[in-house]
Design a protein around this motif. Structure first.
Motif, PDB file in Angstrom:
ATOM      1  N   CYS A   1     -27.748  20.612 -13.959  1.00 55.55           N
ATOM      2  CA  CYS A   1     -27.923  19.469 -13.117  1.00 55.55           C
ATOM      3  C   CYS A   1     -27.134  18.338 -13.731  1.00 55.55           C
ATOM      4  O   CYS A   1     -26.517  17.447 -12.772  1.00 55.55           O
ATOM      5  CB  CYS A   1     -29.587  19.094 -13.371  1.00 55.55           C
ATOM      6  N   SER A   2     -26.937  18.051 -14.806  1.00 54.48           N
ATOM      7  CA  SER A   2     -25.983  17.106 -15.404  1.00 54.48           C
ATOM      8  C   SER A   2     -24.680  17.245 -15.001  1.00 54.48           C
ATOM      9  O   SER A   2     -24.037  16.324 -14.741  1.00 54.48           O
ATOM     10  CB  SER A   2     -26.402  17.101 -16.779  1.00 54.48           C
ATOM     11  N   ALA A   3     -24.063  18.581 -15.100  1.00 54.38           N
ATOM     12  CA  ALA A   3     -22.769  18.955 -14.769  1.00 54.38           C
ATOM     13  C   ALA A   3     -22.645  18.578 -13.314  1.00 54.38           C
ATOM     14  O   ALA A   3     -21.639  18.067 -12.971  1.00 54.38           O
ATOM     15  CB  ALA A   3     -22.660  20.270 -14.965  1.00 54.38           C
TER      16      ALA A   3
ATOM     17  N   ILE B   1     -31.873  18.545  -7.240  1.00 53.56           N
ATOM     18  CA  ILE B   1     -32.979  18.715  -8.287  1.00 53.56           C
ATOM     19  C   ILE B   1     -34.289  18.766  -8.002  1.00 53.56           C
ATOM     20  O   ILE B   1     -35.105  19.604  -8.441  1.00 53.56           O
ATOM     21  CB  ILE B   1     -32.657  17.421  -9.197  1.00 53.56           C
TER      22      ILE B   1
ATOM     23  N   GLN C   1     -33.695  24.256 -20.222  1.00 52.96           N
ATOM     24  CA  GLN C   1     -32.409  23.588 -20.705  1.00 52.96           C
ATOM     25  C   GLN C   1     -30.966  24.027 -20.003  1.00 52.96           C
ATOM     26  O   GLN C   1     -30.420  23.171 -19.791  1.00 52.96           O
ATOM     27  CB  GLN C   1     -32.458  23.794 -22.443  1.00 52.96           C
TER      28      GLN C   1
ATOM     29  N   THR D   1     -26.313   9.738  -5.120  1.00 54.49           N
ATOM     30  CA  THR D   1     -27.548   9.750  -5.835  1.00 54.49           C
ATOM     31  C   THR D   1     -28.651  10.640  -4.868  1.00 54.49           C
ATOM     32  O   THR D   1     -29.715  11.550  -5.507  1.00 54.49           O
ATOM     33  CB  THR D   1     -28.124   8.309  -6.029  1.00 54.49           C
TER      34      THR D   1
ATOM     35  N   VAL E   1     -23.931  16.444 -11.451  1.00 54.45           N
ATOM     36  CA  VAL E   1     -23.941  14.873 -11.214  1.00 54.45           C
ATOM     37  C   VAL E   1     -22.479  14.368 -11.775  1.00 54.45           C
ATOM     38  O   VAL E   1     -21.928  13.538 -11.181  1.00 54.45           O
ATOM     39  CB  VAL E   1     -25.198  14.284 -11.916  1.00 54.45           C
ATOM     40  N   VAL E   2     -21.981  14.623 -12.922  1.00 55.18           N
ATOM     41  CA  VAL E   2     -21.029  14.480 -13.648  1.00 55.18           C
ATOM     42  C   VAL E   2     -19.691  14.935 -12.638  1.00 55.18           C
ATOM     43  O   VAL E   2     -18.884  13.931 -12.487  1.00 55.18           O
ATOM     44  CB  VAL E   2     -20.661  14.974 -14.949  1.00 55.18           C
TER      45      VAL E   2
ATOM     46  N   GLY F   1     -31.217  22.031 -16.843  1.00 49.71           N
ATOM     47  CA  GLY F   1     -31.025  20.382 -16.985  1.00 49.71           C
ATOM     48  C   GLY F   1     -29.530  20.469 -17.263  1.00 49.71           C
ATOM     49  O   GLY F   1     -28.857  19.160 -17.027  1.00 49.71           O
ATOM     50  N   ILE F   2     -28.987  21.575 -18.144  1.00 50.19           N
ATOM     51  CA  ILE F   2     -27.279  21.112 -18.249  1.00 50.19           C
ATOM     52  C   ILE F   2     -26.544  21.198 -16.897  1.00 50.19           C
ATOM     53  O   ILE F   2     -25.708  20.678 -16.782  1.00 50.19           O
ATOM     54  CB  ILE F   2     -26.924  22.203 -19.381  1.00 50.19           C
TER      55      ILE F   2
END
Length: 97
Positions: A69-71, A38, A63, A31, A73-74, A66-67
């Motif tokens: 950053c999500s990738a 980010i 966008q 985290t 984290v996943v 954002g995608i």
């Protein structure tokens, strides 16, 4: 019989506390890493001149980031799950107490 129950209880308690400790430490570090990444990306993105930033936003760069950053984290989550599986199998193979 009571000794066996105490031994099983100690083993399960030790195993549970160990896994919770590893999970909390790994979660907190992931985290922190994700929040730092980010925040740095937002700082650099917001330092772009306004006119260029408007054109980038029209192109959907916000966008896209954002995608990404999500990738990230996943991906970190999947890497942590692999590590937890290795720790769980190592703990379950312990024969000594």
């Amino acid at each position: 019989m009571v000794a066996i129950i105490q031994l099983v209880f100690k083993f399960l308690l030790l195993r549970t506390l160990f896994m919770l400790g590893v999970g909390i430490i790994s979660y907190m570090s992931l985290t922190s890493l994700a929040n730092t990444l980010i925040a740095k990306m937002q700082l650099e993105y917001n330092s772009i001149p306004q006119m260029t930033l408007d054109l980038l936003n029209l192109a959907g760069v916000g966008q896209f980031l954002g995608i990404i950053c999500s990738a990230i984290v996943v991906r970190a989550g999947f890497m942590a799950m692999k590590k937890f599986g290795a720790v769980a199998s190592a703990v379950s193979n312990l024969d000594t107490f």
